[in-house]
Design an enzyme around this catalytic site. Structure first.
Site, PDB file in Angstrom:
ATOM      1  CE  LYS A  87      -4.312   1.191   2.324  1.00 16.83           C
ATOM      2  NZ  LYS A  87      -4.956   1.184   3.624  1.00 16.83           N
TER       3      LYS A  87
HETATM    4  C1  E4P Z   1      -8.311   1.640   3.781  1.00 25.48           C
HETATM    5  O1  E4P Z   1      -7.548   1.227   2.965  1.00 25.48           O
HETATM    6  C2  E4P Z   1      -8.239   3.000   4.336  1.00 25.48           C
HETATM    7  O2  E4P Z   1      -7.021   3.216   4.966  1.00 25.48           O
HETATM    8  C3  E4P Z   1      -9.386   3.192   5.282  1.00 25.48           C
HETATM    9  O3  E4P Z   1     -10.561   2.738   4.631  1.00 25.48           O
HETATM   10  C4  E4P Z   1      -9.548   4.609   5.796  1.00 25.48           C
HETATM   11  O4  E4P Z   1     -10.740   4.678   6.502  1.00 25.48           O
HETATM   12  P1  E4P Z   1     -11.125   5.900   7.489  1.00 25.48           P
HETATM   13  O5  E4P Z   1     -11.323   7.110   6.666  1.00 25.48           O
HETATM   14  O6  E4P Z   1     -12.368   5.435   8.164  1.00 25.48           O
HETATM   15  O7  E4P Z   1      -9.966   6.050   8.434  1.00 25.48           O
END
Ligand code: E4P
Length: 218
Positions: A87
């Site tokens: 990621k």
């Molecule tokens: C996933 O890959 C993201 O990091 C996550 O969905 C972020 O979510 P949030 O905005 O609820 O922190």
């Protein structure tokens, strides 16, 4: 539509896995910290444990913000397990690192995407997944679902292979709306997934079926 769970909580990952509908997991440094997973060795062990629980892709986020650092970290993470997806943040060096990993056939997830232009760059860099953050856009009075629709239309125009991973999902209706638009994947918290189960008429109907059965089988 693939279903990923957006957590580093092992109990919740197991619960979703037990439903038989889970296709993967996404994590980020905040989700790791929330579970008290700190220090490189613990974080690495946690990724391995998650890979043992689920069968699909597990996104592991790099901390470095320079291309060389991201590549170093990403290669270490990718070597942990073949389910690991690197990621990378949607910044200049993140796109460079994404291009590097794409050429090597390593799976990537470009995260922190908030505009169609960013999604185009991620696709051009050969990202496996692009993660537009719906909930965080909604939080600042911008229609997060509209971004999913815009990216869907752009990717379809050019047959980009990058999968749209709707992220920052906050509730069940986000999942349903993303499915209508045609997001390839959604990642959400367990309660947003479990919300799909619920309908009062199902509960009322089942109660009546069981009561009628009981009446005839005393
Ligand atoms: C996933 O890959 C993201 O990091 C996550 O969905 C972020 O979510 P949030 O905005 O609820 O922190």
């Amino acid at each position: 539509m693939k279903f990923f769970i957006d957590t580093a909580n092992l109990d919740q990952i197991k619960e979703a896995q037990d439903l038989g509908i889970l296709n993967g997991v996404t994590t980020n440094p905040s989700l790791m910290a929330k579970e008290g997973i700190t220090g490189k060795a613990n974080i690495i062990n946690h990724y391995k444990t998650i890979c043992d629980i689920v069968e699909g892709d597990v996104s592991a986020e790099v901390i470095a913000t320079d291309m060389e650092g991201m590549i170093r970290e990403g290669e270490e993470l990718a070597a942990l397990h073949d389910q690991i997806v690197i990621k990378l943040p949607m910044i200049r060096d993140g796109i460079k690192a994404c291009s590097y990993f794409s050429k090597k056939g390593v799976k990537t997830n470009v995260t922190l995407v908030f505009s169609p232009g960013q999604a185009i760059l991620a696709a051009k860099a050969g990202a496996t997944y692009v993660s537009p953050f719906i909930g965080r856009l909604d939080d600042v009075s911008t229609d997060g679902l509209n971004l999913i629709a815009e990216i869907r239309s752009i990717y379809d125009n050019y047959n980009f292979k990058t999968q749209i991973l709707a992220a920052s999902i906050r509730h069940t209706m986000h999942i349903i709306d993303c499915a209508k638009i045609g997001a390839d994947v959604m990642t959400g918290p367990l309660n947003s997934i479990m919300g799909l189960l619920k309908h009062p008429l199902t509960d009322i109907g089942l109660e009546k079926f069981l009561a009628d059965y009981a009446k005839g089988n005393q």
